[in-house]
Design a protein around this motif. Structure first.
Motif, PDB file in Angstrom:
ATOM      1  N   GLN A 123      -0.790  -7.940  -2.001  1.00 47.21           N
ATOM      2  CA  GLN A 123      -1.794  -7.021  -2.517  1.00 47.21           C
ATOM      3  C   GLN A 123      -2.665  -6.553  -1.360  1.00 47.21           C
ATOM      4  O   GLN A 123      -3.137  -7.357  -0.565  1.00 47.21           O
ATOM      5  CB  GLN A 123      -2.669  -7.697  -3.578  1.00 47.21           C
ATOM      6  N   HIS A 124      -2.853  -5.236  -1.255  1.00 48.30           N
ATOM      7  CA  HIS A 124      -3.755  -4.628  -0.277  1.00 48.30           C
ATOM      8  C   HIS A 124      -4.825  -3.892  -1.054  1.00 48.30           C
ATOM      9  O   HIS A 124      -4.525  -2.946  -1.794  1.00 48.30           O
ATOM     10  CB  HIS A 124      -3.003  -3.651   0.641  1.00 48.30           C
ATOM     11  N   GLN A 127      -4.158  -2.284  -4.531  1.00 48.16           N
ATOM     12  CA  GLN A 127      -2.764  -1.920  -4.753  1.00 48.16           C
ATOM     13  C   GLN A 127      -1.820  -3.086  -4.470  1.00 48.16           C
ATOM     14  O   GLN A 127      -2.005  -3.831  -3.503  1.00 48.16           O
ATOM     15  CB  GLN A 127      -2.377  -0.726  -3.887  1.00 48.16           C
ATOM     16  N   VAL A 129       2.065  -4.265  -3.556  1.00 46.31           N
ATOM     17  CA  VAL A 129       3.282  -3.796  -2.901  1.00 46.31           C
ATOM     18  C   VAL A 129       4.443  -4.512  -3.578  1.00 46.31           C
ATOM     19  O   VAL A 129       4.468  -5.743  -3.648  1.00 46.31           O
ATOM     20  CB  VAL A 129       3.259  -4.088  -1.387  1.00 46.31           C
ATOM     21  N   SER A 139       7.529   0.000  -3.442  1.00 53.10           N
ATOM     22  CA  SER A 139       6.577   0.755  -4.255  1.00 53.10           C
ATOM     23  C   SER A 139       5.184   0.173  -4.131  1.00 53.10           C
ATOM     24  O   SER A 139       5.012  -0.982  -3.754  1.00 53.10           O
ATOM     25  CB  SER A 139       6.976   0.695  -5.737  1.00 53.10           C
ATOM     26  N   THR A 140       4.219   0.985  -4.505  1.00 52.98           N
ATOM     27  CA  THR A 140       2.853   0.501  -4.672  1.00 52.98           C
ATOM     28  C   THR A 140       2.407   0.859  -6.081  1.00 52.98           C
ATOM     29  O   THR A 140       2.746   1.927  -6.610  1.00 52.98           O
ATOM     30  CB  THR A 140       1.880   1.107  -3.637  1.00 52.98           C
ATOM     31  N   THR A 142      -1.162   0.204  -8.856  1.00 57.84           N
ATOM     32  CA  THR A 142      -2.542  -0.256  -8.912  1.00 57.84           C
ATOM     33  C   THR A 142      -2.578  -1.633  -9.571  1.00 57.84           C
ATOM     34  O   THR A 142      -1.898  -1.874 -10.571  1.00 57.84           O
ATOM     35  CB  THR A 142      -3.434   0.710  -9.710  1.00 57.84           C
ATOM     36  N   THR A 148       1.921   3.485 -11.178  1.00 55.50           N
ATOM     37  CA  THR A 148       2.688   3.710  -9.953  1.00 55.50           C
ATOM     38  C   THR A 148       1.927   4.672  -9.040  1.00 55.50           C
ATOM     39  O   THR A 148       1.478   5.727  -9.476  1.00 55.50           O
ATOM     40  CB  THR A 148       4.076   4.283 -10.288  1.00 55.50           C
ATOM     41  N   GLU A 150       3.130   5.086  -5.397  1.00 49.99           N
ATOM     42  CA  GLU A 150       4.125   5.670  -4.502  1.00 49.99           C
ATOM     43  C   GLU A 150       5.404   4.845  -4.543  1.00 49.99           C
ATOM     44  O   GLU A 150       5.372   3.629  -4.752  1.00 49.99           O
ATOM     45  CB  GLU A 150       3.577   5.704  -3.077  1.00 49.99           C
TER      46      GLU A 150
END
Length: 180
Positions: A123-124, A127, A129, A139-140, A142, A148, A150
């Motif tokens: 998690q960044h 978001q 990953v 993908s990313t 929330t 979704t 990206e």
């Protein structure tokens, strides 16, 4: 200092051991095999099983805190980040559950993204990953709503690894053996 070790086997048996005393704390048998690695925090152990259940057990006593019956056998590891468990459910998508909901024996699903397959790597900020090894898609989404953000297809990638669940660096292993 000692701690608690949890073992989950393919025969559906889950056991917890007090490391400092070299003694078993508890043991339980599930309805089917377990092929996913458990996730733990200081209060609970989270088990995804082929019996289609995602369960949370009290780490010290083995008492069931909550369980969720899904539509498919669970083969991916449950991923614990903060106070949320993320679980890939075949046929349903990526789902988020409250790790320790109050008085919710059937668990508390926060969201499901039915278009997202794969496992959460890290998690960044807000978001997640997610890597889908079969489709080779990174993908990313929330973390709060599961929307979704990206999707990126990485055809020449064999594996993606994160250094940590919290703001981990990503390492990509190419089909040619190179690491990026």
């Amino acid at each position: 200092e000692g701690g608690i070790a949890v073992a989950a086997g393919p025969s559906g048996i889950v056991m917890a051991f007090d490391i400092s005393r070299a003694s078993q704390l508890w043991q339980t048998r599930l309805l089917d095999d377990i092929v996913a690695e458990p996730a733990t925090n200081t209060e609970a152990v989270y088990i995804a099983g082929l019996d289609q259940h995602l369960r949370a057990f009290n780490l010290l006593t083995g008492r069931t805190l909550w369980r969720v019956l899904t539509t498919s056998p669970l083969t991916d590891d449950p991923i614990l980040i903060g106070d949320t468990i993320y679980q890939q459910i075949p046929g349903e998508g990526l789902a988020a559950f409250a790790a320790l909901p109050k008085n919710k024996l059937n668990g508390q699903r926060e969201w499901t993204n039915d278009t997202m397959s794969g496992s959460v790597l890290t998690q960044h900020d807000d978001q997640l990953v997610v890597w889908d090894d079969k489709a080779k898609v990174l993908s990313t989404v929330t973390a709060q709503h599961g929307s979704t953000v990206e999707m990126l297809t990485l055809g020449d990638v064999k594996q993606v690894i994160a250094s940590s669940l919290d703001s981990g660096e990503l390492y990509v292993v190419g089909t040619d053996g190179r690491i990026t």
